[in-house]
Design an enzyme around this catalytic site. Sequence first.
Site, PDB file in Angstrom:
ATOM      1  N   HIS A 107       0.834  -1.201   0.000  1.00 19.10           N
ATOM      2  CA  HIS A 107       0.000   0.000   0.000  1.00 19.10           C
ATOM      3  C   HIS A 107       0.874   1.258   0.000  1.00 19.10           C
ATOM      4  CE1 HIS A 107      -3.614   2.174   2.116  1.00 19.10           C
ATOM      5  NE2 HIS A 107      -3.375   2.644   0.918  1.00 19.10           N
TER       6      HIS A 107
ATOM      7  N   GLU B 153       2.362   1.776  -3.331  1.00 27.00           N
ATOM      8  CA  GLU B 153       1.346   2.329  -4.254  1.00 27.00           C
ATOM      9  C   GLU B 153       1.268   3.850  -4.123  1.00 27.00           C
ATOM     10  OE1 GLU B 153      -2.795   3.811  -3.991  1.00 27.00           O
ATOM     11  OE2 GLU B 153      -2.855   1.782  -3.154  1.00 27.00           O
ATOM     12  N   HIS B 154       1.289   4.358  -2.903  1.00 24.62           N
ATOM     13  CA  HIS B 154       1.249   5.809  -2.697  1.00 24.62           C
ATOM     14  C   HIS B 154       2.525   6.480  -3.185  1.00 24.62           C
ATOM     15  CE1 HIS B 154      -2.189   6.811   0.203  1.00 24.62           C
ATOM     16  NE2 HIS B 154      -2.393   5.558  -0.133  1.00 24.62           N
TER      17      HIS B 154
ATOM     18  N   GLU C 105       4.310   9.470   3.215  1.00 25.83           N
ATOM     19  CA  GLU C 105       3.174   8.637   2.817  1.00 25.83           C
ATOM     20  C   GLU C 105       3.020   7.404   3.691  1.00 25.83           C
ATOM     21  OE1 GLU C 105       0.934   9.447   0.368  1.00 25.83           O
ATOM     22  OE2 GLU C 105       2.009  11.356   0.324  1.00 25.83           O
TER      23      GLU C 105
ATOM     24  N   GLU D  98      -4.748   6.619   7.139  1.00 29.19           N
ATOM     25  CA  GLU D  98      -5.798   5.987   6.338  1.00 29.19           C
ATOM     26  C   GLU D  98      -6.209   4.662   6.958  1.00 29.19           C
ATOM     27  OE1 GLU D  98      -6.466   3.894   1.944  1.00 29.19           O
ATOM     28  OE2 GLU D  98      -4.652   5.064   2.311  1.00 29.19           O
TER      29      GLU D  98
END
Length: 972
Positions: free
Chosen positions: A64, A67-68, A142, A164
Amino acid sequence: MTVNELTAYEVLEHRRIDDLGTDSYILKHKKTGARVVLLPNDDENKVFYIGFRTPPTDSTGVAHIIEHTVLCGSRDFPVKDPFIELAKGSLNTFLNAMTYPDKTVYPVASCNDADFQNLMHVYLDAVFYPNIYKTDKIFKQEGWHYEMESADDDLKINGVVYNEMKGAYSSPDDILDKGIMNSLYPDNTYNIESGGDPDVIPSLTYEQYLDFHRRYYHPSNSYIYLYGNMDMVSKLTYIDENYLSHFDHLDIDSSIKMQKPFEKQSVVHKDYSILKTDDIKDNTYLTMNWSVGTSLDRKLYVAFDVLDYCLVSAPGAVLKKALIDKGIGKDVYSEYENGVLQPFFSVIAKNANADQADLFKQTIIECLEKTVKEGLDKKALEAAINVDEFKYREADFGRFPKGLLYGLQVLDSWLYDDMKPFIHIEAGDTYKALRDEIEGDYFEKLIQEYLLDNTHSSMFIMDPVKGLNEEKEAAKSAELQKYKESLTKEDIDRIVRETAELKEYQEAPDLEENLKKIPMLTRKDLRRNVEPFIYEEKKVGDNILLFHDIFTNGIDYLNFVFRMEDVPYELFKYSGILKSVLGLVDTRNYSYGDLYNEINMKTGGFTASIGTYSDRRDLSKFATTFEIAVKVLPSNIDHAFDLATEIIRTSKIDDMKRMKEILDEKMSHMEADLQTAGHRAAALHAAAGFSKAGNVSENLSGITGYRLVQKYAKHYDEAAHKELVEKLSELMKTLFRKENLLVSFTTDKKNYGQVEAKVAEFADNLYTQDCQKGRLEFVPVKSNDAFKTPGQVQYTALAGNFRKNGLEYTGALRVLQVMMGYDFLWNNIRVKGGAYGVMGGASPNGDSYFVTYRDPHLKRSLDVFRQVSDFVRNYEADERTLTGFVIGAIGELDTPKTPSAKGSYGLMAYMCHVNIDKLQEHRDQILDVTVEDIRKLADYVDAFEEDNSICVVGTSEKINQHRDLFDKVEEL
């Protein structure tokens, strides 16, 4: 040259897919082994993605975070956030990236050829040559980092993905989904949290993170997809010459290992947090779950979707009814997850009790055994297949390009077999085969094999614990304090220095020469003329028939629109409940289960909604409507009218047991929405403090609407039932009348047929008896409110109306909206603050708002909102920067519309009395906006922020810390 003649690729398969009206290719890049799928056709909404199989081995969220971060600068585009530069300066119809349990995908879509090429270039460069190796600050921003601005500060952890996932782990439904998968697959990658567990994320090191990228982000592990109307040869040549050919083949083991089947059912418990004042009773989640074959079985892939409908999803479905009748859970539903190698089917009872676990299991087994013995309802099977096939044929995915949805579904099989990318999007034969099985015992045998006789099963039970998240947050704070106390002065100075360095990095502007490397269209590339409305006003007796002559690929879209001006407020507020009741209770000729099947056998769906339409001639006025939408094949148009009449005139809302079931289910769904979309709840509640139009939405789907449903669901005795039935009955008599009716009809002119006669007949069958009439009036009452949840993040909204001192709506506000979402608010709320998201908007009626999403802060975010007007008033930008925001604003306006959306667009124009010239003026204001125009908008921001209407949905800790900001604090 043709695709078959390209020397860099080997064509493994080329054939026609008639179901989709497209050719198809399966290719392999010869040098690297990169997998490629092409679907060339005449769709102008072109789609590209590159994906990688990325099975994580721990729950640090590394996939994840990658990905950011790969989207935070690359070799050809060395700026801090090319993703945002693209988002605000592109005509994209989709731009995002997604992390799944076993893959990561980077899709883009656009109707503009040059824009599409630019998007493809930036994404390819991002995944293969990211700047993550040049600085660890991208990882810290991030992913996660320790944070202290001074040595005296408390030590904290911050980071976008970290916050998140704290938000995701605040939602019981999200925790449930993860827990079910983990319980079935404890020994393979599906036991891992690919998004990241907030308790584990801080154990990820920078080197481990880079190693993950080195291992999996290579052409030999890639999946490349191209769809739509484009020169496939030139695209493939570009990809090869600029990227793939620069790599050698690597043997990368990213295969997904199969979970060994269980010898017996497992039982797994997990705690989740509720508020300290919540009741433990009726707050347990009970689930039964089964692993169901593999996603490479094309018939089973759809067949279990059909069983899902027949057993649980449809109202009155046998298994759902059996559990509800025994009082096991107030919301019973199912999930069928077939986007992984080993799909699974789950039956879930929400708001149940732990001591019901044995009865839950026993009831499921007995019901399934009885169903196998007696057989499934053939009409339910037919309805289930029909509703699935209708969606497949219609291919209407709302604002999402259909090429994107096809591409993501391709991965459901392609990821696990290089030669089977199309088995699920080429589904016409599958539906035919399943229809042929209706009269036999195929589906009953599936129940026996995959549910009753299947030991690869689990019971996953989520137990409520009061204040668990608060205890975890306190423990985390204590742990961080203890860790700080163990640090040397040099360690503390280093964290303070790195915090400052990260902030300095975030605030430093990108070099102008690097920004110019981001490809961008010009204002001249943008369409100047506004999209016209398509409608023709026809009179049918005393009623209006609004006809939209649009190519719909053989589907009729009917919308029965009932104006609510004469509905008193005391009745209006029940319309949110009414729309959840219609179609789900018995009628004169059908039980509610049979009615649902009839709807799905004869139509593509029946939905009720509430609409609000601001009058563009007088912005102080707006219309509220109750709408019933039906989509249907022309051959079944009569059935659509008949079913709508049956539901409106003969629904039996006096069945106390059934009404209680609907209320319980609605309350459960609203609770889930409030927790997963707290930003929407906060924005609606803030708007309701000053806006009549905002009041409508808040009363129906916001916190106020939830309170009404909660009031009845929690105390549904004879008196409450009598009161609700009286209110709904009077509302129906007041609302569903000929004088309130307008019909909106979207189809090809050739299918117009006898619709006028059907409209006249329908209107004549509406209520005519005396009713309780009044005027629908709203009196907003401002109150700055906060609502505590058991979550770990905030959703903070500030709202108001700018129509003061003669301020009129201008198209420049759309440019400002993009600017805020991708510049000032993005930089200050997300980049520096660590929130997952921030957004804002301004309506022609003046209603405006800012709101954060999964935000670790509260007052800090409100302070940032109040800095906006100074930023706008002193705004400086060159032509290129401002043009980027213009392109972003136009891109949002010009998202391609499906046939049904075009009909809705025409209805909106009619109901709002939109003047096409005024709309063109607003578009011109966007296209011609100047820096000076933007600066003038500071007055608009000041004006709406003067209303100072605040709402926060968040944690007890933060709300208590800033209690002085609120007039009222409640537990949600």
